[in-house]
Design a protein around this motif. Structure first.
Motif: not given
Length: 270
Positions: A50, A151, A204-205, A267
């Motif tokens: 990712k 990130r 983001d994840w 990020r």
């Protein structure tokens, strides 16, 4: 003590400390365990997928044994820099990455690296072990060395559910400190998210996996048959270490409903 011909690591931090006193993760490393992440190798690899490694300038905070570093190098980064405070662990990471990267002996909260020097910063099982103040300092440092659009990936010990009773959380943390000999402070997923967001990062994840560090199935997946056999052999040879491992295993079983491996990728906004 383990037999002289055991496969326990040499040059490890706390290598000379009695089994009853060594931090749990370094005791397991002495016994031959190489994957020491709460969610196992599978969650680490999901996180690396990712965050994006290929062609990126990577900084890994507290790489420890260098196990994740080898996976990072295999994915073809533009560069790899490990930041490790413990001199013994830094040497282990240097050995793992060879000429494909560099390792600096520095604190994760004060890396000494230039501003905006990294496309990706990675840290695993480091924040859990810190006080709230140090957690914030490390995340702020990661944000500082990230380029805009860069990130930050973390893999830590999580708690569930999100509204876990504070009394249960306090009891669990006391149990962890007593058994693994580290003042671990795991957090719920919303708390981990908030920690990153307070540093100006955008999550983001998020991924999770069972906290199965000492279960046979996880060890076979993470260490392979030969590696698992090495660990079992060393545990059987060392009575004091075996007693500690059984206590840790019992603790993880006691809190299996509350503990979870969690990984997040965030990020730095452009």
């Amino acid at each position: 003590m383990a037999h002289e011909d055991s496969d326990t690591g040499t040059g490890l931090p706390y290598a000379q400390r009695k089994a009853e006193d060594a931090p749990g993760h370094w005791l397991l490393a002495r016994l031959g365990k190489r994957v020491l992440r709460p969610g196992g190798l599978g969650l680490t690899r999901q996180m690396l997928d990712k965050v994006g490694i290929s062609g990126a300038a990577i900084v890994e905070l507290a790489p420890g044994l260098g196990r994740t570093a080898t996976d990072i190098i295999a994915r073809g980064p533009a560069s790899y820099t490990g930041v490790e405070k413990d001199a013994d662990a830094a040497r282990l990471t240097e050995k793992a990455v060879g000429t494909a990267g560099t390792v600096v002996n520095a604190d994760a909260a004060q890396t000494g690296l230039p501003d905006a020097c990294a496309d990706v910063v990675i840290g695993e099982a480091i924040l859990t072990m810190q006080s709230d103040a140090v957690k914030h300092a490390i995340v702020a440092e990661a944000a500082r060395i990230l380029r805009p659009g860069g990130r930050y990936a973390i893999h830590e010990l999580g708690l569930q559910p999100a509204d876990l009773d504070p009394e249960v959380k306090t009891e669990l943390r006391k149990d962890l400190a007593r058994v693994i000999k580290v003042n671990a402070r795991p957090q719920t997923i919303p708390e981990w998210r908030a920690l990153l967001e307070e540093a100006g990062l955008v999550v983001d994840w998020t991924g999770t996996a069972p906290m199965a560090l000492l279960q046979m199935r996880r060890n076979l997946a993470d260490e392979g048959v030969r590696g698992t056999a090495r660990i079992i052999r060393n545990v059987l040879r060392d009575r004091d270490a075996r007693r500690r491992v059984m206590k840790m295993r019992g603790l993880f079983r006691k809190h299996r409903d509350e503990l979870r491996g969690v990984a997040l990728v965030a990020r730095r906004p452009e």
